[in-house]
Design a protein around this motif. Sequence first.
Motif, mmCIF file in Angstrom:
data_model
loop_
_atom_site.group_PDB
_atom_site.id
_atom_site.type_symbol
_atom_site.label_atom_id
_atom_site.label_comp_id
_atom_site.label_asym_id
_atom_site.label_seq_id
_atom_site.Cartn_x
_atom_site.Cartn_y
_atom_site.Cartn_z
ATOM 1 N N ALA A 1 17.731 -30.648 36.515
ATOM 2 C CA ALA A 1 18.779 -30.263 37.328
ATOM 3 C C ALA A 1 18.543 -28.653 37.517
ATOM 4 O O ALA A 1 18.673 -27.995 38.711
ATOM 5 C CB ALA A 1 19.939 -30.390 36.894
ATOM 6 N N THR A 2 18.218 -28.027 36.374
ATOM 7 C CA THR A 2 18.169 -26.638 36.432
ATOM 8 C C THR A 2 16.876 -26.168 37.416
ATOM 9 O O THR A 2 17.043 -25.236 38.272
ATOM 10 C CB THR A 2 17.789 -26.041 34.859
ATOM 11 O OG1 THR A 2 18.848 -26.394 34.037
ATOM 12 C CG2 THR A 2 17.571 -24.515 35.214
ATOM 13 N N VAL A 3 15.703 -26.737 37.231
ATOM 14 C CA VAL A 3 14.361 -26.436 37.835
ATOM 15 C C VAL A 3 14.570 -26.590 39.254
ATOM 16 O O VAL A 3 14.334 -26.027 40.334
ATOM 17 C CB VAL A 3 13.272 -27.247 37.158
ATOM 18 C CG1 VAL A 3 12.213 -27.080 38.253
ATOM 19 C CG2 VAL A 3 13.101 -26.816 35.891
ATOM 20 N N ARG A 4 15.388 -27.873 39.670
ATOM 21 C CA ARG A 4 15.238 -28.151 40.931
ATOM 22 C C ARG A 4 16.452 -27.279 41.824
ATOM 23 O O ARG A 4 16.242 -26.961 42.799
ATOM 24 C CB ARG A 4 15.952 -29.763 41.072
ATOM 25 C CG ARG A 4 15.079 -30.732 40.794
ATOM 26 C CD ARG A 4 15.276 -32.109 41.195
ATOM 27 N NE ARG A 4 14.344 -32.951 40.656
ATOM 28 C CZ ARG A 4 13.217 -33.605 41.343
ATOM 29 N NH1 ARG A 4 13.270 -32.820 42.653
ATOM 30 N NH2 ARG A 4 12.537 -34.399 41.047
ATOM 31 N N VAL B 1 13.645 -13.180 36.697
ATOM 32 C CA VAL B 1 14.906 -13.453 36.651
ATOM 33 C C VAL B 1 14.992 -14.392 35.499
ATOM 34 O O VAL B 1 13.978 -15.286 35.253
ATOM 35 C CB VAL B 1 15.299 -14.444 37.788
ATOM 36 C CG1 VAL B 1 16.646 -15.091 37.723
ATOM 37 C CG2 VAL B 1 15.534 -13.218 38.983
ATOM 38 N N LEU B 2 15.917 -14.144 34.577
ATOM 39 C CA LEU B 2 16.115 -15.074 33.172
ATOM 40 C C LEU B 2 17.045 -15.959 33.295
ATOM 41 O O LEU B 2 18.241 -15.439 33.610
ATOM 42 C CB LEU B 2 16.247 -14.319 32.093
ATOM 43 C CG LEU B 2 15.197 -12.816 31.784
ATOM 44 C CD1 LEU B 2 15.427 -12.142 30.440
ATOM 45 C CD2 LEU B 2 13.702 -13.449 31.787
ATOM 46 N N VAL B 3 16.881 -17.291 33.077
ATOM 47 C CA VAL B 3 17.758 -18.151 33.531
ATOM 48 C C VAL B 3 17.941 -19.342 32.243
ATOM 49 O O VAL B 3 16.778 -19.689 31.604
ATOM 50 C CB VAL B 3 17.412 -19.260 34.523
ATOM 51 C CG1 VAL B 3 18.605 -20.207 34.892
ATOM 52 C CG2 VAL B 3 17.299 -18.226 35.628
ATOM 53 N N ASP B 4 19.232 -19.553 31.695
ATOM 54 C CA ASP B 4 19.161 -20.615 30.538
ATOM 55 C C ASP B 4 18.838 -21.938 31.140
ATOM 56 O O ASP B 4 19.117 -22.381 32.096
ATOM 57 C CB ASP B 4 20.313 -20.648 29.985
ATOM 58 C CG ASP B 4 20.649 -19.320 28.912
ATOM 59 O OD1 ASP B 4 19.744 -18.723 28.744
ATOM 60 O OD2 ASP B 4 21.907 -19.152 28.626
ATOM 61 N N GLY B 5 18.369 -22.818 30.257
ATOM 62 C CA GLY B 5 18.045 -24.149 30.396
ATOM 63 C C GLY B 5 18.986 -24.958 30.792
ATOM 64 O O GLY B 5 18.857 -26.421 31.136
ATOM 65 N N ASP B 6 20.368 -24.633 30.721
ATOM 66 C CA ASP B 6 21.392 -25.409 31.248
ATOM 67 C C ASP B 6 22.366 -24.914 32.153
ATOM 68 O O ASP B 6 23.400 -25.298 32.498
ATOM 69 C CB ASP B 6 22.161 -25.540 29.846
ATOM 70 C CG ASP B 6 22.781 -24.268 29.409
ATOM 71 O OD1 ASP B 6 22.562 -23.176 29.846
ATOM 72 O OD2 ASP B 6 23.923 -24.181 28.498
ATOM 73 N N THR B 7 21.422 -24.369 33.130
ATOM 74 C CA THR B 7 22.255 -23.459 34.026
ATOM 75 C C THR B 7 21.742 -23.929 35.481
ATOM 76 O O THR B 7 20.359 -24.260 35.717
ATOM 77 C CB THR B 7 22.031 -22.021 34.125
ATOM 78 O OG1 THR B 7 22.466 -21.638 32.737
ATOM 79 C CG2 THR B 7 22.705 -21.003 35.144
#
Length: 728
Positions: free
Chosen positions: A384-387, A450-456
């Motif tokens: 879901a994060t990647v999409r 851009v830094l993004v957590d894997g649950d975001t």
Amino acid sequence: MKGREPRGHWFLLLLGGLTLFAALLLNGFAEGAVGESPADPGGETGTGRGPKAPGVPAAATSGGPVLDLNPGQEPRSVRPANKTIALTFDDGPDPRWTPRLLETLRKHGAQATFFVVGARVAEHPGIVRRMAAEGHELGNHTYTHVDMGEAPAWRVRLELDLTQRALAGVAGVKTALVRMPYSSTPASLTGPQWEAARRAGERGYLVALTDRDTKDWVGAVSDTIVERAAPSRGRPGAGAVVMMHDSGGDREATLAAVDRLLTGLSAKGYRFTTLSRAVGLPPATAEATGAERAVGTVLVSAQRASGWIVGALGVLFGVAAILTVARLALLLGFARTHVRRVRRAGGPRGPGGRRRRHWHDLGHPTPPLSIIVPAYNEEAGIEATVRSLLDTGYPAPFEVIVVDDGSTDRTAAIVDGLRLPGVRLITKPNGGKPSALNAGVAAARAEVVVLVDGDTVFQRDTLWHLAGPFADPAVGAVSGNTKVANRGGVLGRWQHLEYVIGFNLDRRMFDVLQCMPTIPGAIGAFRRQVLAAVGGVSDDTLAEDTDLTMAICRAGWRVVYEENALAWTEAPASLRQLWRQRYRWCYGTLQAMWKHRRSPFQRGRPGRFGRRCLSYLTVFQVVLPLFAPAVDLFTVYGLVFLDPLRLVGLWLAFTVLQAMAGAYALRLDGEPVRTLWVLPLQQVVYRQLMYLVVIQSLVTAVLGARLRWHSISRAGTFASRDGSRLPT
């Protein structure tokens, strides 16, 4: 970070809490000593505090004012000798009235008997020692002025014993005299009072009543007091025990009456002496044993310490209230300023209605982006994060780099199986989040990362808003607006309010003051040159995002907050998971503050950052939470022993202020205000949990323990990508 976490501190914390609770309880018990009041019935008219009992012996009701009630013998009573007056004073010592009374007695060379309240003895030991040194007699008036006729037997024993211990600790004496609070003449003895007097006699006490109750506690003028204390015309020359008070109210009339009595009756040949001497008995006070003095000293010290603690907590309560209200005012004021500044900046409006200058406003193309997603055991939500990152209207090229940091689940397999264009997967041995982020930055191609957590999960226009502030060349990093996605239960709503009211209002203020301490790991954008200048993402602390943000600010770059760049994150779904997350955050923040502790002494922008940011964090995220449990305990104490209506009113006023601030913050974030119904309960439960997190983190830091990394279990909030599981 691996290592042992401290465990014994919980025992110390519990011990400290119990000690504080005991101190408050002791002070509350001692503060029950209120003395006589106009509402108290009784007196020489015989209307006592309860019904007359037929079993009260006539020898007690019709005899003298001093009763010997030793078991195994008939009640005996004695009266003062002729022309002998025993002045007795109840309810003291009082720091205002008792010393003046002692001066009056010394001026006339008279001695008296003081029936002291044990709690007041502990509070004013110097006055008691002066009484003993000047030859006055001391009697027991219970520890808290309890009604001995109404209290249970165990309470009466405790009250009398504590008063004896207080006398031993302060003056080194013990006494055989007792006067029951709310008692008066022998004729006014009630059934319950008689039983209480009999039990005191069984313990070896002489029970002192009075011949003449002046009732000076009802506000009588000195003329009335003198009239009630003067010898009866029907019994000229008869001695008497006179009851007055040296505490419990305004005793100016009592002092004037005593001076007039000593002057007038001494001229008529009356002598004024102690009660024991007046009735021809040996002195009632005797020297206490060493053990009794030691126990008494401990008791007196404990009560005085408890009084100081309560006083300090009262001051702390006031300071905490002022600071909390001041913080709310600051946050709301700076939030309003932030909104005005963004609107004045111009540029297209975002979903929240606010504006910020973007690249195309200046005629420049929107910059390419590299989006880095560090992932460790994120199989529940990584797809879901990647999409969501790919489902965007961002006009410039961008790439998504997923760095699998040695996951033991299917995280890497899920990303690899997506086969999505623009998505790269990097796998590496587990080394922690900072190493994963650095690996992603090293592989990035764009100048803005851009830094993004894997649950975001991002909104469709988040990247567009996130990149906009970089049109200003002074901006080195941008913080987005993190939203709680799983807010269905009470715990989720509490965290939702915390994010909106706490974190986001704070970020608006930090943006205005240019002292942003933290870009959340869930959503942040950085210039690559800035990351290189500060040495990348450090693993010195457990709050790598806070450490990195502080380092960027100290390097002289601006860090701004973009409220329209929305990211939905999965918050902990249980109290245990919440504790583990906040424990790591708080401990890491303390580490970062210590690491950057020299920033307030720098010049220019870095120094301003340190003085503004670290001062704020120290006061409101360390000191205030550290003392907050004690303040809350004092509040409970106040509800029981002080004015509960006033405290409830203060709490309601504070909650209303919080709700008003919360409503404004929710409106700024475009959120419905109906969630505020959980705010009062949040103040009672959730807030305490956060305080304990701060305390544990501080203890961990002081003991020098290295906290291990706490991973959070994911519930798969974003498993469905139709958006139905996101709040609206």
